[in-house]
Design a protein around this motif. Structure first.
Motif, short mmCIF file in Angstrom:
data_model
loop_
_atom_site.label_atom_id
_atom_site.label_comp_id
_atom_site.label_asym_id
_atom_site.label_seq_id
_atom_site.Cartn_x
_atom_site.Cartn_y
_atom_site.Cartn_z
N ASP A 156 6.68 2.86 4.68
CA ASP A 156 5.90 3.72 3.60
C ASP A 156 6.50 3.52 2.21
O ASP A 156 5.65 3.61 1.18
N TYR A 157 7.84 3.39 2.12
CA TYR A 157 8.59 3.25 0.93
C TYR A 157 9.31 1.88 0.92
O TYR A 157 9.99 1.59 1.85
N GLU A 200 7.13 -2.58 8.76
CA GLU A 200 6.09 -1.92 8.35
C GLU A 200 6.82 -0.58 7.44
O GLU A 200 7.64 -0.14 8.28
N GLN A 220 0.81 -1.33 0.11
CA GLN A 220 0.02 -0.07 -0.01
C GLN A 220 0.89 1.27 0.16
O GLN A 220 0.38 2.34 -0.14
N GLY A 221 2.10 1.11 0.07
CA GLY A 221 3.11 2.22 -0.03
C GLY A 221 3.71 2.56 -1.41
O GLY A 221 2.74 2.12 -2.30
N THR A 222 4.82 3.02 -1.62
CA THR A 222 5.41 3.17 -2.71
C THR A 222 6.62 2.40 -2.92
O THR A 222 7.42 2.00 -2.02
N LYS A 235 1.45 -3.80 4.09
CA LYS A 235 2.04 -2.73 5.21
C LYS A 235 3.70 -2.95 4.95
O LYS A 235 4.39 -1.86 5.29
N LYS A 251 9.40 9.43 7.14
CA LYS A 251 8.95 8.27 6.55
C LYS A 251 9.62 6.93 7.09
O LYS A 251 10.92 7.17 7.36
N LYS A 252 9.15 5.69 7.05
CA LYS A 252 9.63 4.61 7.19
C LYS A 252 10.20 4.10 5.72
O LYS A 252 9.11 3.73 4.92
#
Length: 565
Positions: A404-405, A402, A196-198, A392, A215-216
């Protein structure tokens, strides 16, 4: 999911770049550059079509045109630079120092000053723009043009070449300069499409950049790209996890920022500097010491190692003792920078897992120190392998992370991948990919039997990954021009590598490689990083001087090993 490369290369089936994917990548670029492209179906007649826009391509365009040939350059990307057009990720920079990583033309270097000893990708793109302006290249260049097919016509002795956007060319010579990193590779992990992230490959880094503050972020891979990325992302992100597959035998870069037009060596010394590049093993300005490790006593060896390490660049590797393939010196230096004992043993074990140079050697600039930061984690995928990409993040055998990228720095289908992804067919109807299905065959790393008037530079079975790019571009480009001039002078229409000569060249490539420890390591030099790819040495390891001598002797003897008609 946002997938940065998907916005450019469409749906993915084999997790690697295909012509169809490339077409989507360059579609928006093409529209922006050229407006609405209308094609009337008429083929453009050329003496030569050049594919690519890196060092080899621009050199050939300039010098073939100067020699009176009608020539055009086509490039899938939106500007000059080759890999440097695509590589815009944080930390992307060349590991060849200046002025080695430049052309030897005084018209270029007299009007150009570098800002750093190892320029970043933006500066390299600026250099290519400078080259394009000085050499007036743009009038004979078409961007946003991925070559999807090429077919040889024996009757007319010409190639019919088609681009994905509909252009057709008829060319006597088909000159391929796709380089060794033209086809990306992403492992076929389960669940990528669910993230669901990039998710992106670093060579598809958005031109506008990414907002990573807080960001993570995951970086998978610790080769040159992964190490560069990790070091530059550390101060930007909220949390960083680096997934290590194999250790990086990094050496210190020793970056230098130049001020007020200063350069590493005086410009008056440039002509001698450039003349000497073909006399050095890697096409740089340095070579091995000319003596063996134990010709010196322990104190002298230590002094030598310290001096080379302090110099930065590849000097510790390529200016050292001629027999040095293993040393704990670099590992000791790296270990001193790492606080945590577990991380220290993973990043820089005292027992070197492969011989020096048998995997890609990187130049690092603060890489090891980042692992002392509390928000940076090292994940060893050998002990806790990646099982799947989840909505995730990343699930290993130990836990689910988890993110984000997810940045997938897993490299390329190197050396042969860029050539095989085009549908190139000789007079037999067999494609180049089919010809190389079981093993790679070339003559001199320049030509393939069954594919007349097709020549390539910086490809398989040449010194490619062990040769400074501009050096290889010039020596191979000059040889190709010499062959074309010879054919023009003699009224010849066709040149083709003899099958026996390419077998002999392959045998030589394998013989030299097998006399070294290169095959003992798993690396992209051997095709190991691509599932199903034949395992074979893809690099000529005889060095630039021996290769240059072979090219010269071949030409002097009337292009032995080639059939000319």
């Amino acid at each position: 999911m946002t997938r940065c490369e998907e916005s450019r290369d469409g749906p993915r089936s084999d997790r690697s770049t295909t012509p169809e994917l490339y077409n989507t990548i360059v579609g928006s670029i093409t529209n922006g550059l050229n407006g609405l492209h209308l094609h009337n179906g008429a083929a453009q007649e050329l003496d030569a079509l050049i594919v690519g826009a890196g060092f080899g391509s621009v050199y050939q365009l300039k010098h073939l045109r100067d020699a009176g040939y009608k020539v055009k350059l086509v490039e899938a990307g939106g500007d000059y630079g080759g890999v440097w057009y695509w590589n815009r990720y944080p930390g992307a920079r060349v590991d060849s120092s200046v002025p080695a990583y430049e052309f030897s033309d005084p018209a270029l270097w007299k009007t150009w000053s570098r800002q750093q000893r190892f320029p970043a990708s933006a500066e390299l793109r600026a250099y290519f723009a400078h080259v394009a302006d000085v050499w007036d290249l743009r009038r004979d260049t078409e961007f946003g043009a991925f070559v999807e097919s090429a077919v040889w016509g024996d009757g007319e002795a010409r190639w019919t070449i088609k681009t994905k956007k509909g252009d057709i060319y008829k060319a006597k010579f088909f000159l391929l300069n796709t380089g060794f990193a033209a086809k990306r590779y992403i492992p076929d992990w389960k669940g990528i499409e669910t993230f669901q992230g990039t998710f992106l490959h670093p060579s598809y880094w958005p031109h506008e950049g990414l907002d990573l503050k807080g960001k993570k972020v995951a970086v998978i891979g610790t080769g040159s790209t992964g190490a560069q990325l990790a070091a530059d992302l550390t101060p930007l992100v909220g949390e960083l996890a680096v997934f290590q597959r194999s250790i990086n035998t990094s050496m210190p870069m020793r970056q230098v920022d130049y001020q007020d037009g200063e350069q590493e060596i005086p410009r008056d010394d440039y002509p001698d500097f450039y003349r000497g590049r073909t006399d050095r093993f890697g096409g740089f300005d340095f070579s091995f010491l000319g003596r063996s490790t134990f010709d010196d006593d322990a104190e002298k060896r230590r002094e030598t190692y310290e001096k080379l390490w302090a110099s930065g660049d590849f000097k510790f590797w390529l200016t050292t003792y001629q027999d040095m393939l293993h040393t704990t010196f670099g590992g000791t230096k790296a270990r001193a920078k790492i606080h945590d004992a577990r991380v220290r043993d993973l990043l820089a074990p005292m027992k070197q897992p492969y011989w020096l140079g048998c995997k890609r050697v990187s130049l690092e600039n603060g890489y090891f120190e980042i692992f002392n930061e509390s928000h940076v984690h090292l994940v060893d995928v050998n002990s806790t392998p990646i099982e799947a990409i989840t909505p995730k993040g990343i699930k290993t055998s130990e836990k689910e992370w988890e993110f984000d990228y997810i940045i997938c720095a897993t490299g390329f289908d190197s050396l042969t991948g860029g050539l095989k992804q085009m549908d190139i067919r000789g007079p037999s109807g067999q494609s180049l990919a089919e010809h190389w299905e079981e093993a790679t065959y070339t003559h001199l790393g320049l030509s393939v039997s069954g594919f007349p008037n097709m020549l390539f530079s910086y490809g398989p079975q040449a010194p490619t990954p062990f040769c400074n790019g501009p050096t290889c571009a010039q020596l191979q480009g000059d040889w190709i021009l010499g062959l074309m001039n010879h054919m023009r002078d003699k009224g010849l229409k066709k040149v083709e590598a003899e099958e026996e000569s390419e077998k002999k060249w392959r045998d030589l490539v394998l013989e030299i490689a097998n006399a070294t420890l290169l095959p003992a390591a798993h690396s992209w030099y051997m095709g190991d990083n691509i599932p199903g790819k034949p395992r074979e040495p893809l690099v000529y390891l005889g060095g630039v001087p021996a290769y240059y001598k072979t090219l010269g002797e071949t030409a002097e003897n009337g292009y032995t090993g080639f059939k000319l008609e």
